[in-house]
Design a protein around this motif. Structure first.
Motif, short mmCIF file in Angstrom:
data_model
loop_
_atom_site.label_atom_id
_atom_site.label_comp_id
_atom_site.label_asym_id
_atom_site.label_seq_id
_atom_site.Cartn_x
_atom_site.Cartn_y
_atom_site.Cartn_z
N ILE A 1 0.86 -1.18 0.00
CA ILE A 1 0.00 0.00 0.00
C ILE A 1 0.90 1.23 0.00
O ILE A 1 1.77 1.37 0.87
CB ILE A 1 -0.92 0.02 1.23
CG1 ILE A 1 -1.82 -1.22 1.22
CG2 ILE A 1 -1.75 1.28 1.26
CD1 ILE A 1 -2.66 -1.38 2.46
N TYR A 2 0.73 2.06 -0.99
CA TYR A 2 1.54 3.29 -1.11
C TYR A 2 1.05 4.32 -0.12
O TYR A 2 -0.14 4.60 -0.02
CB TYR A 2 1.46 3.84 -2.54
CG TYR A 2 2.15 5.17 -2.70
CD1 TYR A 2 3.53 5.23 -2.80
CD2 TYR A 2 1.43 6.35 -2.73
CE1 TYR A 2 4.18 6.44 -2.94
CE2 TYR A 2 2.06 7.58 -2.87
CZ TYR A 2 3.44 7.62 -2.98
OH TYR A 2 4.08 8.81 -3.12
N SER A 3 1.98 4.87 0.63
CA SER A 3 1.65 5.93 1.57
C SER A 3 2.47 7.15 1.19
O SER A 3 3.71 7.13 1.29
CB SER A 3 1.97 5.49 3.00
OG SER A 3 1.91 6.60 3.87
N ALA A 4 1.81 8.19 0.77
CA ALA A 4 2.51 9.41 0.37
C ALA A 4 3.28 10.01 1.55
O ALA A 4 4.39 10.51 1.38
CB ALA A 4 1.51 10.43 -0.17
N THR A 5 2.72 9.93 2.73
CA THR A 5 3.39 10.48 3.92
C THR A 5 4.67 9.71 4.22
O THR A 5 5.72 10.31 4.47
CB THR A 5 2.44 10.42 5.14
OG1 THR A 5 1.26 11.16 4.84
CG2 THR A 5 3.10 11.01 6.37
N GLU A 6 4.59 8.38 4.19
CA GLU A 6 5.79 7.57 4.45
C GLU A 6 6.85 7.81 3.37
O GLU A 6 8.04 7.87 3.67
CB GLU A 6 5.43 6.09 4.52
CG GLU A 6 4.70 5.72 5.79
CD GLU A 6 4.38 4.24 5.87
OE1 GLU A 6 4.84 3.47 5.01
OE2 GLU A 6 3.67 3.86 6.82
N SER A 7 6.43 7.91 2.14
CA SER A 7 7.35 8.18 1.05
C SER A 7 8.03 9.53 1.23
O SER A 7 9.25 9.67 1.06
CB SER A 7 6.62 8.14 -0.29
OG SER A 7 7.50 8.42 -1.34
N SER A 8 7.26 10.52 1.60
CA SER A 8 7.80 11.85 1.82
C SER A 8 8.78 11.86 2.99
O SER A 8 9.85 12.48 2.92
CB SER A 8 6.66 12.83 2.08
OG SER A 8 7.16 14.11 2.36
N ASN A 9 8.43 11.15 4.07
CA ASN A 9 9.33 11.05 5.22
C ASN A 9 10.63 10.34 4.86
O ASN A 9 11.71 10.74 5.31
CB ASN A 9 8.64 10.32 6.38
CG ASN A 9 7.56 11.16 7.03
OD1 ASN A 9 7.52 12.37 6.88
ND2 ASN A 9 6.66 10.50 7.76
N LEU A 10 10.51 9.29 4.07
CA LEU A 10 11.70 8.56 3.63
C LEU A 10 12.63 9.47 2.83
O LEU A 10 13.83 9.53 3.07
CB LEU A 10 11.31 7.34 2.80
CG LEU A 10 12.48 6.56 2.20
CD1 LEU A 10 13.35 5.96 3.28
CD2 LEU A 10 11.95 5.47 1.26
N MET A 11 12.08 10.21 1.88
CA MET A 11 12.87 11.12 1.05
C MET A 11 13.53 12.20 1.92
O MET A 11 14.70 12.53 1.74
CB MET A 11 12.01 11.76 -0.03
CG MET A 11 11.53 10.78 -1.07
SD MET A 11 12.89 10.03 -1.99
CE MET A 11 13.51 11.45 -2.85
N SER A 12 12.79 12.71 2.88
CA SER A 12 13.32 13.74 3.77
C SER A 12 14.47 13.18 4.61
O SER A 12 15.52 13.82 4.76
CB SER A 12 12.21 14.26 4.68
OG SER A 12 12.73 15.21 5.59
#
Length: 65
Positions: free
Chosen positions: A4-15
């Motif tokens: 399941i794609y989570s935009a918040t988790e993806s953004s946190n990972l990139m940060s």
């Protein structure tokens, strides 16, 4: 089960990755500066022991005149 794609988790990972990269670059710069200082001190000690006259010329900027 699928991912399941989570935009918040993806953004946190990139940060977090960006922060880690920045800290790594800072650490490398500090290590490079520190190692240059160690080499310079060792060189000066070696020169002072073996050729004090040349060390004085190098410190004054009179390179092998």
């Amino acid at each position: 089960m699928g991912l399941i794609y989570s935009a918040t988790e993806s953004s946190n990972l990139m940060s977090n990755l960006t922060t880690n990269l920045s800290l790594t670059r800072t650490t490398i710069t500090q290590l490079r500066t520190g190692s240059q200082q160690v080499v310079n001190k060792l060189f000066k000690r070696l020169m002072a022991k073996n050729s004090p006259e040349l060390l004085i010329k190098l410190e004054k900027g009179c390179f092998l005149s």
